[in-house]
Write an enzyme that holds these catalytic residues in place. Sequence first.
Site, mmCIF file in Angstrom:
data_model
loop_
_atom_site.group_PDB
_atom_site.id
_atom_site.type_symbol
_atom_site.label_atom_id
_atom_site.label_comp_id
_atom_site.label_asym_id
_atom_site.label_seq_id
_atom_site.Cartn_x
_atom_site.Cartn_y
_atom_site.Cartn_z
ATOM 1 N N MET A 1 6.071 -6.161 3.994
ATOM 2 C CA MET A 1 6.601 -6.936 5.122
ATOM 3 C C MET A 1 6.590 -6.119 6.408
ATOM 4 S SD MET A 1 6.876 -9.848 3.893
ATOM 5 C CE MET A 1 7.395 -10.551 5.444
ATOM 6 N N ASP B 1 0.990 -11.838 24.677
ATOM 7 C CA ASP B 1 1.940 -11.839 25.794
ATOM 8 C C ASP B 1 1.354 -11.176 27.037
ATOM 9 O OD1 ASP B 1 4.557 -12.143 27.065
ATOM 10 O OD2 ASP B 1 4.671 -9.962 26.857
ATOM 11 N N LEU C 1 16.063 -11.220 4.304
ATOM 12 C CA LEU C 1 16.312 -10.613 3.000
ATOM 13 C C LEU C 1 15.553 -9.311 2.781
ATOM 14 C CD1 LEU C 1 16.426 -13.869 0.846
ATOM 15 C CD2 LEU C 1 18.311 -12.634 1.940
ATOM 16 N N CYS C 2 14.931 -8.776 3.816
ATOM 17 C CA CYS C 2 14.259 -7.475 3.719
ATOM 18 C C CYS C 2 15.293 -6.355 3.755
ATOM 19 C CB CYS C 2 13.279 -7.278 4.878
ATOM 20 S SG CYS C 2 11.714 -8.084 4.633
#
EC number: 4.6.1.17
Length: 156
Positions: A110, A125, A73-74
């Site tokens: 966000m 990673d 929803l960004c």
Amino acid sequence: MLTHLDSQGRANMVDVTEKAVTAREAIAEARVRMLPDTLRMIVDGQHPKGDVFAVARIAGIQAAKKTSDLIPLCHPLMLTGVKVELAAEGEDVVHIVARCKLAGQTGVEMEALTAASVTALTIYDMCKAVDKGMVIEQVRLLEKTGGKSGHYKVEA
């Protein structure tokens, strides 16, 4: 009130059409705790996969730009600036600070949080072969400016 829910409780993307364009900025952080030997390897440039900080920085910048692809929803935003800083903290922590800016109708919290998170994930990673016990911690918003809700800064 949760702005991403309509009157029937269904998720939707908030309509920002009528909101004023203002300068907005958000700063987020994350930390990656690791073995001292792992951090030393990174700082000394001895990691077999190359410059861990450089790769993680680019990953964080790219993640900020792709936030709307990851968080349903960004709004897709035209960021005017993204900066990711990484620093060794003590003998076993990488501290990440991500800053996002724009002139727009919705905030960039966000995007800053996503940048900090993906930077941390990239470090994990790249280093998991030598240190499987790393911990990503303290992902949080430090500060945001602009918009209707005004200024927010985490208390020390």
